[in-house]
Motif scaffolding. Structure first.
Motif, short mmCIF file in Angstrom:
data_model
loop_
_atom_site.label_atom_id
_atom_site.label_comp_id
_atom_site.label_asym_id
_atom_site.label_seq_id
_atom_site.Cartn_x
_atom_site.Cartn_y
_atom_site.Cartn_z
N VAL A 73 2.64 -0.99 -4.40
CA VAL A 73 3.10 -2.31 -4.83
C VAL A 73 2.06 -3.37 -4.47
CG1 VAL A 73 4.81 -4.12 -4.39
CG2 VAL A 73 5.56 -1.79 -4.86
N GLY A 74 1.47 -3.27 -3.28
CA GLY A 74 0.42 -4.20 -2.91
C GLY A 74 -0.75 -4.12 -3.87
N TYR A 75 -1.11 -2.89 -4.27
CA TYR A 75 -2.18 -2.70 -5.24
C TYR A 75 -1.79 -3.29 -6.59
CZ TYR A 75 -5.68 -0.09 -8.04
OH TYR A 75 -6.69 0.26 -8.88
N ALA A 76 -0.53 -3.07 -6.98
CA ALA A 76 -0.04 -3.61 -8.25
C ALA A 76 -0.17 -5.13 -8.28
CB ALA A 76 1.41 -3.18 -8.48
N VAL A 77 0.20 -5.79 -7.20
CA VAL A 77 0.08 -7.25 -7.14
C VAL A 77 -1.38 -7.66 -7.29
CG1 VAL A 77 0.34 -9.26 -5.64
CG2 VAL A 77 2.18 -7.58 -5.78
#
Length: 218
Positions: A108-112
């Motif tokens: 999710v951090g990467y997605a952001v």
């Protein structure tokens, strides 16, 4: 909604199908593979090969240091991989504590950071019996959290959450996929053992679909 998605891609047959499902859905895919110290590191090589062939953006992230905290799993510790079906009590030794919550949080951090709106991952009904972090209630709660954890909402999307491994393979075969470059066995040997829960479930899926598994077995 952004057309970009992050796919947690282990290199196994489930995530391989999920990756192609995302591509089939017309998504711009960012594949993410985690090295968490698993014995079956061969799956990482499979993931890299597939992404290179497809021209998909791919990162392999070494998070093996977390095993200083997450002890007791036969996938990462000096504990024999149990033989038998997934529903057997012995298969609980393959649980890596809190693994999917950690992996999903990182994804999710990467997605952001890449402005992706979804994280695809391959939880399915065959995992529910033994892995708490593959159950629908976990995915739903994690999804709720990931929608509010950042300024940008990210959806956790598990396209096969209520499907069996046989169903996943059926969808992959319908997409014309070949599973030569996937790895499922929990043992890190040259050939798949054919005896661990992962192998047994894979073999059952191929049998259910009347197709021969392309992997070599001991």
């Amino acid at each position: 909604m952004s057309n970009k998605v992050v796919v947690i891609f282990s290199g196994g047959m489930d995530s391989f199908t999920v990756l192609h499902r995302a591509l089939k859905d017309g998504k711009e895919v960012y594949a993410l593979t985690f090295d968490y110290g698993q014995k079956h590191v061969k799956e990482i090589a499979c993931a890299s090969k597939v992404c290179q062939q497809l021209g998909v953006a791919h990162k392999v992230i070494d998070i093996s240091a977390i095993n200083q905290l997450l002890a007791g799993s036969s996938l990462t510790d000096d504990i024999d991989i149990p033989e038998g079906h997934y529903e057997a009590e012995s298969m609980k030794s393959t649980v890596v504590p809190n693994r999917n919550m950690i992996l999903l949080s990182l994804a999710v951090g990467y997605a952001v950071s890449v402005k992706a709106s979804q994280v695809y991952y391959g939880a399915h009904s065959g995992d529910h019996a033994i892995y708490p972090d593959c159950r629908p209630e976990f995915v739903m709660k994690m999804n709720d959290v990931c929608k509010i954890a950042n300024y940008e909402a990210v959806e956790i999307f598990s396209p096969y959450l209520t499907n069996s491994k046989s169903d996943i393979l059926t969808d992959g075969l319908n997409m014309g996929l070949s599973y030569d470059d996937t790895w499922t066995c929990y043992n890190g040997r040259e050939k798949a053992c054919g005896k661990c829960g992962a192998c047994q479930e894979r073999l059952e899926a191929f049998a259910d679909n009347n197709v021969t598994d392309p992997l070599a077995y001991e």
